[in-house]
Design an enzyme around this catalytic site. Structure first.
Site, PDB file in Angstrom:
ATOM      1  N   CYS A 149      71.615  23.693  40.570  1.00  0.00           N
ATOM      2  CA  CYS A 149      70.462  22.964  41.117  1.00  0.00           C
ATOM      3  C   CYS A 149      69.692  22.278  39.983  1.00  0.00           C
ATOM      4  CB  CYS A 149      69.552  23.909  41.903  1.00  0.00           C
ATOM      5  SG  CYS A 149      68.473  24.921  40.887  1.00  0.00           S
ATOM      6  N   GLU A 184      72.178  31.069  37.345  1.00  0.00           N
ATOM      7  CA  GLU A 184      72.175  30.412  36.038  1.00  0.00           C
ATOM      8  C   GLU A 184      70.888  30.716  35.279  1.00  0.00           C
ATOM      9  OE1 GLU A 184      72.869  29.094  39.032  1.00  0.00           O
ATOM     10  OE2 GLU A 184      73.971  27.204  38.851  1.00  0.00           O
TER      11      GLU A 184
HETATM   12 ZN   LIG Z   1      69.568  26.812  40.278  1.00  0.00          ZN
END
Ligand SMILES: [Zn+2]
Length: 163
Positions: free
Chosen positions: A112, A75
């Site tokens: 995350c 990401e």
């Molecule tokens: Zn991450």
């Protein structure tokens, strides 16, 4: 003492076939991004694809390093690419998928905390929320609108951010 409650919301679809065409295609782009994952240590591939307002698609994949903390999530690879190269073309949506050769992934993989914090910064920078589409292999698809539905206690200090 005051007790507070925060609600977050997301939509679940049974499969990619239930998405509208643009979102389904973006998920397929995230799957394409898996092939450039550099994940010899975790053997856990993650692919991300951003759809910009112009229609341009940007890919990201996790890039690991033998010095573990030097690696970066898919990401953030995609979001920093956007910030470095296309900051004036707002991000409409980001699709994220994952694959492991060692075990099946039966539900969407969520980002995350560090990636969510970066996502928050991107939303603020473009003054527009980003649709997040999470899916894995044959499992369901989760669509989450805006960072407030993922990281309600994100770090954002107005006194620092305001010049
Ligand atoms: Zn991450």
């Amino acid at each position: 003492m005051i007790s507070h409650e925060i609600k977050i919301a997301f939509d679940e679809y049974e499969s990619l076939a239930d998405l509208d065409k643009a979102d389904r295609l973006l998920c397929l782009e995230a799957q394409k991004a898996l092939k450039n994952s550099h994940s010899p240590y975790s053997k856990f591939r993650v692919g991300a694809a951003l759809r910009l307002q112009s229609g341009k698609i940007l890919h990201g994949s996790n890039q690991e390093n033998v010095a573990y903390p030097s690696g970066l999530c898919a990401e953030r690879v995609a979001l920093f690419n956007w910030g470095a190269n296309h900051p004036d073309d707002p991000i409409e949506a980001m699709a994220v998928t994952a694959h492991s050769d060692e075990f099946p992934i039966v539900k969407p993989i969520t980002s995350c905390g560090s990636c969510l914090q970066v996502l928050a910064e991107c939303e603020k920078k473009q003054n527009q929320s980003i649709k997040i589409i999470l899916h894995a292999e044959d499992g369901p698809v989760w669509i989450i609108k805006g960072i407030e539905n993922q990281l309600p206690f994100l770090f954002f200090e107005e006194r620092i951010a305001t010049p």
